[in-house]
Design a protein around this motif. Structure first.
Motif, mmCIF file in Angstrom:
data_model
loop_
_atom_site.group_PDB
_atom_site.id
_atom_site.type_symbol
_atom_site.label_atom_id
_atom_site.label_comp_id
_atom_site.label_asym_id
_atom_site.label_seq_id
_atom_site.Cartn_x
_atom_site.Cartn_y
_atom_site.Cartn_z
ATOM 1 N N VAL A 119 3.278 -0.894 0.391
ATOM 2 C CA VAL A 119 3.140 -2.256 -0.133
ATOM 3 C C VAL A 119 3.680 -2.299 -1.555
ATOM 4 O O VAL A 119 3.273 -1.504 -2.404
ATOM 5 C CB VAL A 119 1.664 -2.712 -0.153
ATOM 6 N N THR A 120 4.598 -3.214 -1.800
ATOM 7 C CA THR A 120 5.055 -3.465 -3.169
ATOM 8 C C THR A 120 4.658 -4.892 -3.532
ATOM 9 O O THR A 120 5.005 -5.844 -2.842
ATOM 10 C CB THR A 120 6.566 -3.252 -3.347
ATOM 11 N N ALA A 121 3.877 -5.038 -4.597
ATOM 12 C CA ALA A 121 3.426 -6.359 -5.030
ATOM 13 C C ALA A 121 4.219 -6.751 -6.272
ATOM 14 O O ALA A 121 4.027 -6.185 -7.343
ATOM 15 C CB ALA A 121 1.929 -6.344 -5.322
ATOM 16 N N PRO A 145 13.102 -1.196 6.373
ATOM 17 C CA PRO A 145 12.748 -2.483 6.980
ATOM 18 C C PRO A 145 11.621 -3.126 6.171
ATOM 19 O O PRO A 145 10.789 -2.419 5.603
ATOM 20 C CB PRO A 145 12.274 -2.119 8.385
ATOM 21 N N MET A 146 11.632 -4.466 6.114
ATOM 22 C CA MET A 146 10.681 -5.144 5.205
ATOM 23 C C MET A 146 10.112 -6.408 5.820
ATOM 24 O O MET A 146 10.834 -7.180 6.454
ATOM 25 C CB MET A 146 11.399 -5.491 3.895
ATOM 26 N N LEU A 147 8.812 -6.588 5.600
ATOM 27 C CA LEU A 147 8.131 -7.824 5.982
ATOM 28 C C LEU A 147 7.617 -8.507 4.721
ATOM 29 O O LEU A 147 7.205 -7.841 3.776
ATOM 30 C CB LEU A 147 6.948 -7.528 6.918
ATOM 31 N N GLN A 153 -3.508 -14.748 6.020
ATOM 32 C CA GLN A 153 -3.497 -14.457 7.462
ATOM 33 C C GLN A 153 -2.258 -13.638 7.832
ATOM 34 O O GLN A 153 -2.334 -12.648 8.545
ATOM 35 C CB GLN A 153 -3.526 -15.772 8.268
ATOM 36 N N GLU A 154 -1.119 -14.065 7.307
ATOM 37 C CA GLU A 154 0.110 -13.319 7.594
ATOM 38 C C GLU A 154 0.085 -11.936 6.968
ATOM 39 O O GLU A 154 0.634 -10.988 7.529
ATOM 40 C CB GLU A 154 1.328 -14.080 7.052
ATOM 41 N N ALA A 155 -0.526 -11.836 5.796
ATOM 42 C CA ALA A 155 -0.602 -10.532 5.137
ATOM 43 C C ALA A 155 -1.306 -9.550 6.060
ATOM 44 O O ALA A 155 -0.903 -8.393 6.207
ATOM 45 C CB ALA A 155 -1.333 -10.645 3.804
ATOM 46 N N LEU A 171 10.204 4.956 10.910
ATOM 47 C CA LEU A 171 10.714 4.594 9.588
ATOM 48 C C LEU A 171 9.598 3.884 8.810
ATOM 49 O O LEU A 171 8.960 2.984 9.351
ATOM 50 C CB LEU A 171 11.897 3.635 9.774
ATOM 51 N N PRO A 172 9.351 4.299 7.561
ATOM 52 C CA PRO A 172 8.330 3.584 6.774
ATOM 53 C C PRO A 172 8.724 2.121 6.594
ATOM 54 O O PRO A 172 9.914 1.804 6.508
ATOM 55 C CB PRO A 172 8.349 4.312 5.424
ATOM 56 N N PHE A 173 7.735 1.237 6.530
ATOM 57 C CA PHE A 173 7.979 -0.191 6.353
ATOM 58 C C PHE A 173 7.548 -0.636 4.972
ATOM 59 O O PHE A 173 6.494 -0.249 4.500
ATOM 60 C CB PHE A 173 7.169 -0.996 7.389
ATOM 61 N N LEU A 174 8.372 -1.472 4.351
ATOM 62 C CA LEU A 174 7.952 -2.120 3.114
ATOM 63 C C LEU A 174 7.238 -3.422 3.482
ATOM 64 O O LEU A 174 7.701 -4.175 4.341
ATOM 65 C CB LEU A 174 9.148 -2.481 2.241
ATOM 66 N N LEU A 175 6.086 -3.653 2.838
ATOM 67 C CA LEU A 175 5.428 -4.952 2.930
ATOM 68 C C LEU A 175 5.488 -5.502 1.510
ATOM 69 O O LEU A 175 4.891 -4.942 0.605
ATOM 70 C CB LEU A 175 3.980 -4.793 3.394
ATOM 71 N N ARG A 176 6.265 -6.578 1.321
ATOM 72 C CA ARG A 176 6.480 -7.065 -0.032
ATOM 73 C C ARG A 176 5.707 -8.361 -0.251
ATOM 74 O O ARG A 176 5.892 -9.338 0.463
ATOM 75 C CB ARG A 176 7.973 -7.291 -0.268
ATOM 76 N N THR A 177 4.833 -8.333 -1.254
ATOM 77 C CA THR A 177 4.120 -9.551 -1.631
ATOM 78 C C THR A 177 4.557 -9.946 -3.037
ATOM 79 O O THR A 177 5.295 -9.213 -3.701
ATOM 80 C CB THR A 177 2.596 -9.342 -1.668
#
Lengths: 626, 200
Positions: A119-121, A145-147, A153-155, A171-177
């Motif tokens: 997670v990158t905030a 890959p990134m979401l 709710q989406e988080a 593959l690790p996933f980035l979750l960007r907020t």
């Protein structure tokens, strides 16, 4: 504790960050690591709180969690869990990924085994950061890959999905907020949790050893994985078109910008199709192509850099789509600066579509209102350190500073912050200034920052004999981000006892010959320590050690100890005003008649001001129970 | 209720602003009303401005546009005025009357305006309700319940999409049981303060 106990199907109010933690728990996360940083901190703090709660209830904690020394270590620790087949989550603020980037870039080559969500905030507008870099570039840079969620709710939903997809692609996933996703609360529907594995097993694999020969083989594998990721993105439930208006107008947005755009369309009464992108790297090219074909005008709403916009132009160019006009940053409508809000989007939509902006004009405030910047708390030991130091050192000393509460020493009257880049930079900059100039250098950092990023710079100072004073303001916690533990504390993030490293032991071990340990609440002793450190030729370290006043108040309350309250004896006060003009504790104020008083509600009873007053006018007047 | 309800909760770090906004959000969720609560953390904790937006109903963005606040709930007078850009003629501003003088006033010589001036300006642009939330909180048994006094005051406006008892119930359940009676009293005192002004 609602986030753990809420029944399946129930809707509860969660902060975006809490929703990420809940998502990880539902996905059966085994491992979570972090270094705290706003706006990401509550993700990890929630893991910490859940672990402590479950322990208190006598239940098993189904995951391992740690506040790691820094973000790079956090990523490596969690990657190891993933290599062993466990599900892992690592969270950090945007600039944290800079620290972790060395591990991050090659991790993508190697890939993961157990699902790993990073997670990158991000912090557009720099609400509490030194820059507003757009970490979506890391997704492009590292081929990750990134979401990007828009709501709590989406988080949660995206976190759960990211674990599955990460395992599928290996593959690790980035979750960007961004701040306005991490720090927004909204209803979140609770679902069942998958059971974590607990322990994994590391299977040896020569492909995990990235010597050049292996790296050359892993790069094409990464590119192939991203081709597979593209197929997932094309079919993702997170990439959708909202509205079936058959309008000629299309809007493309991701993250919180989607919400601002929808709000703006409502306000303007404008009919448009909105391509809402949640799986944003790789962008769903076919979907974008079709969207560009169907619309004559497409407006891209994205904060910071024109990442989607540029890719849409590339897609249009490659597909030979010439009859669509794409508006965004390059057209001059949307800024690359700061976070957006609905007002900004309304204004630009109105401009692009020649509509009247229905929002009222800005109301100028007729009165000039006093600014209310964040300040060091009454009783903060940093203020005492700074005051004691400034009393005895020459006026032209240069003060490199660092990331933490003590950066607030920049403000008058202390003004003890001259240069700052990033975590740990105080020491490296002190080293350089000591050689580049003949000026005297005293640098400052906190204890958590010391462990996080300053050790290599102190080694550098010792090895090259840089003549500077490096100060560690050791307040026994990571105060600014919410009092998280660090390697210097005797407990860890799960509430277990931990080996506490002493800053002074570490620096002596690194070879620093002149080390002073002082209690800043003793101003005289502290002043003298700084004087000696400055006289010493070569690197010296002052460890100014006193717990954060907020921790101290908390402990006093627990122990049932009273708080001493001080007041000024108006007969003894000679109105020299040093307590305000040099010390600057926010509990002091001028009354209408210019006499100085202490606001007893603000006073935290540290008593340091008693030593500051040259006329012994400050006296303890009472004790109050907390 | 209206299709949308826009509330700004504002004040100074340490006054329970975020808690008050969260309690409104929790109550909305408990009554199945859509809600978004936005807040800025971090540096704001250290005596800085804290403002939260609470949006209920058919809303998309967590942030609200210029002039679109239905209510500003402020625990400090100057902080209420700082939100002037968000008010319209119909906006109700509820504020505590007690100033918190920022340390910049003593250290850098910035001026804190006269309270009467602050209220005069607010009255020009919106409907102003003032109360001594600090005194009422003290009367209830703890100055820490100032935010609950303000929530009680808000409940008197009859614009919330849930009954006031549900809000009070959420407040009571969110804190240890020993604070229940203090919170209840604080809520009722705040509510009463607004109702009595309306009658007068």
């Amino acid at each position: 504790m609602e986030i753990v106990e809420a029944k399946t199907g129930k809707k509860i109010l969660l902060l975006g960050n809490e929703a990420i933690t809940r998502g990880a728990l539902e996905a059966g996360v085994d491992f979570a690591t972090t270094y705290p940083g706003t706006p990401s901190s509550e993700i990890a703090d929630t893991f910490s709180a859940v672990a402590k709660y479950l322990k208190k209830e006598g239940k098993d904690v189904p995951f391992y969690f740690e506040y790691s020394t820094n973000e790079k270590v956090a990523l490596e620790v969690a990657a190891a869990a993933s290599f062993s087949g466990l599900r892992a989550l690592t969270c950090m603020k945007h600039v944290g990924l800079n620290v972790a980037s060395d591990a991050f870039m090659t991790y993508m080559y190697v890939g993961c085994k157990g699902g790993h969500v990073i997670v990158t905030a991000d912090d557009p507008s720099c609400h509490s950061s030194q820059n507003e870099q757009d970490n979506r570039y890391y997704a492009l840079f590292g081929s990750a890959p990134m979401l990007e969620p828009s709501t709590p709710q989406e988080a949660k939903d995206m976190t759960v999905k990211a674990f599955d997809l990460s395992e599928k692609l290996k593959l690790p996933f980035l979750l960007r907020t961004t701040t306005r996703v991490s720090h927004v609360r909204g209803p979140v529907k609770i679902k069942d949790s998958r059971k974590p594995k607990g322990k994994g097993f590391f299977e040896k694999d020569p492909m995990l050893v990235t010597i050049p020969e292996v790296a050359r083989k892993r790069h094409p594998v990464l590119i192939k994985k991203m081709e597979d990721a593209l197929k997932l993105s094309e079919n993702s439930e997170f990439n959708i078109v909202i509205g079936k208006s058959d309008s000629e107008i299309g809007v493309v947005a991701s993250g919180v910008s989607v919400l601002h755009a929808l709000e703006a369309l409502d306000i303007l009464g404008l009919e448009a199709d909105v391509l809402k992108l949640g799986f944003t790297n790789p962008l769903p090219k076919e979907m974008c192509k079709n969207f560009l074909r169907k619309h004559k005008t497409v407006v891209v709403v994205e904060e910071l850099e024109p990442i989607i916009e540029n890719q849409l132009k590339e897609i249009a160019f490659d597909a030979g789509i010439n009859d669509v006009k794409i508006y965004g940053k390059t057209s001059g409508h949307f800024s690359r600066l700061y976070e957006y809000n609905p007002d900004i989007v309304v204004e630009q939509f109105a401009k692009i579509f020649n509509l009247k902006n229905p929002l009222p004009d800005t109301k100028e405030n007729p009165l000039s209102l006093p600014s209310r910047p964040p300040v060091m708390c009454p009783g903060c030991p940093h203020r005492a350190s700074y005051y004691a130091m400034k009393k005895v050192v020459p006026k032209d000393v240069v003060y490199p500073t660092d990331i933490g509460c003590y950066t607030l020493g920049k403000a008058p009257p202390l003004e003890v912050a001259d240069v700052l880049l990033c975590m740990g930079s105080n020491a490296g900059i002190a080293n350089g200034l000591s050689k580049a100039t003949d000026q005297k250098i005293i640098s400052f950092m906190g204890d958590s920052t010391f462990f996080h990023a300053a050790l290599p710079a102190i080694v550098d100072a010792v090895h090259h004999n840089h003549d500077c004073v490096i100060t560690v303001l050791d307040n026994r916690t990571t105060a600014m981000t919410g009092h998280q533990p660090h390697p210097g504390t005797s407990f860890d993030g799960m509430g277990n006892p931990a080996k506490a490293l002493l800053v002074e032991d570490v620096v002596r071990g690194l070879g620093v010959e002149h080390v002073e340990v002082v209690d800043p609440k003793n101003l005289k002793e502290t002043s003298e320590a700084f004087k000696r450190a400055l006289e010493f030729k070569g690197p010296s370290v002052v460890v100014s050690k006193s717990p954060c006043i907020l921790l101290e108040l908390h402990d006093k309350k627990e122990r049932g100890e009273p708080l001493d309250i001080y007041q000024i004896d108006q007969d003894a006060c000679k109105r020299c005003n040093i307590c305000i003009s040099r010390f600057g504790c926010p509990a002091f104020y001028f009354a209408e008649d210019k006499s100085v008083h202490i606001n007893e509600e603000l006073c935290n009873g540290c008593g340091v001001c008693v030593q500051v007053c040259p006329f012994n006018a400050i006296k303890k007047v009472k004790e109050v129970t907390l | 209720m209206k299709e949308k309800l826009n509330i700004i909760v504002t004040g100074v770090g340490g006054q329970g602003v975020i808690t008050a906004a969260t309690l409104l959000g929790k109550t909305a969720v408990a009554s199945n009303v859509n809600v978004l609560v936005s807040e800025v953390h971090g540096m704001a904790q250290r005596g800085g401005v804290v403002d939260c937006t609470v949006r209920m109903g058919n809303v998309h963005s967590p942030l609200l546009t210029r002039g679109s606040a239905d209510v500003i709930l402020s625990s400090e007078p100057v902080e209420a005025l700082r939100q002037l850009d968000k008010v319209n003629d119909e906006t109700v501003v509820i504020t505590d009357v007690n100033p918190v003088i920022p340390s910049t006033v003593a250290v850098t010589g910035e001026k804190y305006p006269k309270i009467e001036e602050v209220f005069k300006e607010l009255k020009k642009h919106c409907k102003l309700v003032t109360l001594d939330a600090h005194a009422l909180a003290e009367q209830a048994g703890s100055v820490l319940t100032k935010n609950v006094v303000l929530l009680g005051a808000l409940s008197a406006l009859d614009i919330l999409p849930f009954p006031k008892d549900l809000l009070l119930d959420t407040i009571i359940k969110s804190f240890p049981e020993k604070y229940a009676s203090v919170n209840k009293k604080a809520f009722e005192l705040g509510r009463e303060a607004v109702l009595s002004q309306r009658e007068a």
